[in-house]
Design a protein around this motif. Structure first.
Motif, short mmCIF file in Angstrom:
data_model
loop_
_atom_site.label_atom_id
_atom_site.label_comp_id
_atom_site.label_asym_id
_atom_site.label_seq_id
_atom_site.Cartn_x
_atom_site.Cartn_y
_atom_site.Cartn_z
N TYR A 1 -0.73 -15.95 -0.31
CA TYR A 1 -2.14 -16.36 -0.34
C TYR A 1 -3.05 -15.23 0.12
N ASN A 2 -2.63 -14.49 1.13
CA ASN A 2 -3.45 -13.40 1.65
C ASN A 2 -3.73 -12.34 0.59
N ALA A 3 -2.81 -12.22 -0.36
CA ALA A 3 -3.01 -11.24 -1.42
C ALA A 3 -4.20 -11.60 -2.32
N SER A 4 -4.66 -12.84 -2.23
CA SER A 4 -5.81 -13.26 -3.03
C SER A 4 -7.12 -13.09 -2.27
N THR A 5 -7.04 -12.66 -1.00
CA THR A 5 -8.25 -12.49 -0.19
C THR A 5 -8.24 -11.11 0.47
N ILE B 1 -1.18 -3.63 5.88
CA ILE B 1 -1.78 -2.29 5.84
C ILE B 1 -1.30 -1.52 4.62
N GLN B 2 0.01 -1.57 4.36
CA GLN B 2 0.54 -0.86 3.19
C GLN B 2 -0.04 -1.42 1.90
N TRP B 3 -0.21 -2.74 1.86
CA TRP B 3 -0.77 -3.37 0.66
C TRP B 3 -2.22 -2.98 0.45
N LEU B 4 -2.99 -2.91 1.52
CA LEU B 4 -4.39 -2.50 1.40
C LEU B 4 -4.50 -1.08 0.86
N LEU B 5 -3.55 -0.21 1.24
CA LEU B 5 -3.58 1.17 0.79
C LEU B 5 -3.11 1.33 -0.65
N ASP B 6 -2.20 0.47 -1.08
CA ASP B 6 -1.67 0.58 -2.45
C ASP B 6 -1.18 -0.79 -2.90
#
Length: 206
Positions: free
Chosen positions: A104-108, A179-184
């Motif tokens: 879910y967080n990946a959608s926000t 953090i890694q997801w926000l970067l890439d």
């Protein structure tokens, strides 16, 4: 046989209902402003404009920017707990809910970025969200630990897995993945990576 009907619960009416509705509208607007601009750059005027009210009117509901931030974080947690099952007496469900939460967080992305930024800033005792993050991590560790203890009592943890270390590891992984997801975002799947790690800890894959 006559069965007595339970009393009908009605929502608040009148000025209180309107005030509560306004308060929620302010919190939703503030979450968007802080997610888009960050806590330091997002202003009370920006929030007030989104709700269609004056800054003075906003301060009637929240006396300061730090008070507004605290309420925003609480509301975000309430929304999360309404969507996902975090009952510590059902360890497997806690882990499944954490994976669903990561998905879910990946959608926000704005909210995830806000959380990561604030959690780093809030390590300073002077930060207005410092105590909130301390309490939140303590609650999350306690909840996750009880979940792993439930699994251990049922013989569903793999040999050598300690509930305390497992609970800390899951939380650390979730934070690090964010953090890694926000970067890439194209190379990281937070939910899939979290599920893969958890499956190394339990006897029955999620």
């Amino acid at each position: 046989m006559v069965v007595e009907q339970p009393p009908i619960r009605r929502g608040p009416r009148g000025p209180y209902a309107k005030s509560e509705q306004t308060r929620k509208a302010i919190l939703d607007a503030a979450l968007k402003v802080f997610a888009e601009s960050g806590y330091r750059s997002g202003s009370l005027r920006n929030v007030a404009d989104r709700v269609g009210m004056s800054e003075a009117g906003l301060l009637h509901h929240f006396p300061s920017k730090s008070a507004l931030l605290a309420a925003v974080l609480e509301r975000r947690d309430e929304q999360t707990q309404e969507q996902f099952d975090f009952d510590p007496s059902h360890g497997a469900e806690i882990l499944r809910s954490l994976v669903k939460l990561a998905d879910y967080n990946a959608s926000t992305p704005g909210v995830v970025e806000l959380f990561c930024t604030l959690s780093a800033e809030a390590t300073s005792p002077e930060h207005p969200a410092h105590q909130w993050f301390r309490d939140r991590y303590e609650f999350t560790r306690s909840m996750t630990l009880k979940g792993f203890q439930d699994l251990a009592e049922k013989g569903e943890l793999r040999a050598g897995v300690e509930p305390e270390a497992a609970s800390r590891g899951v939380i650390a992984l979730m934070d690090g993945l964010q953090i890694q997801w926000l970067l890439d975002r194209d190379s990281v799947d937070m939910a899939a990576d979290l599920r893969s790690y958890v499956n190394t800890l339990v006897e029955h894959p999620l």
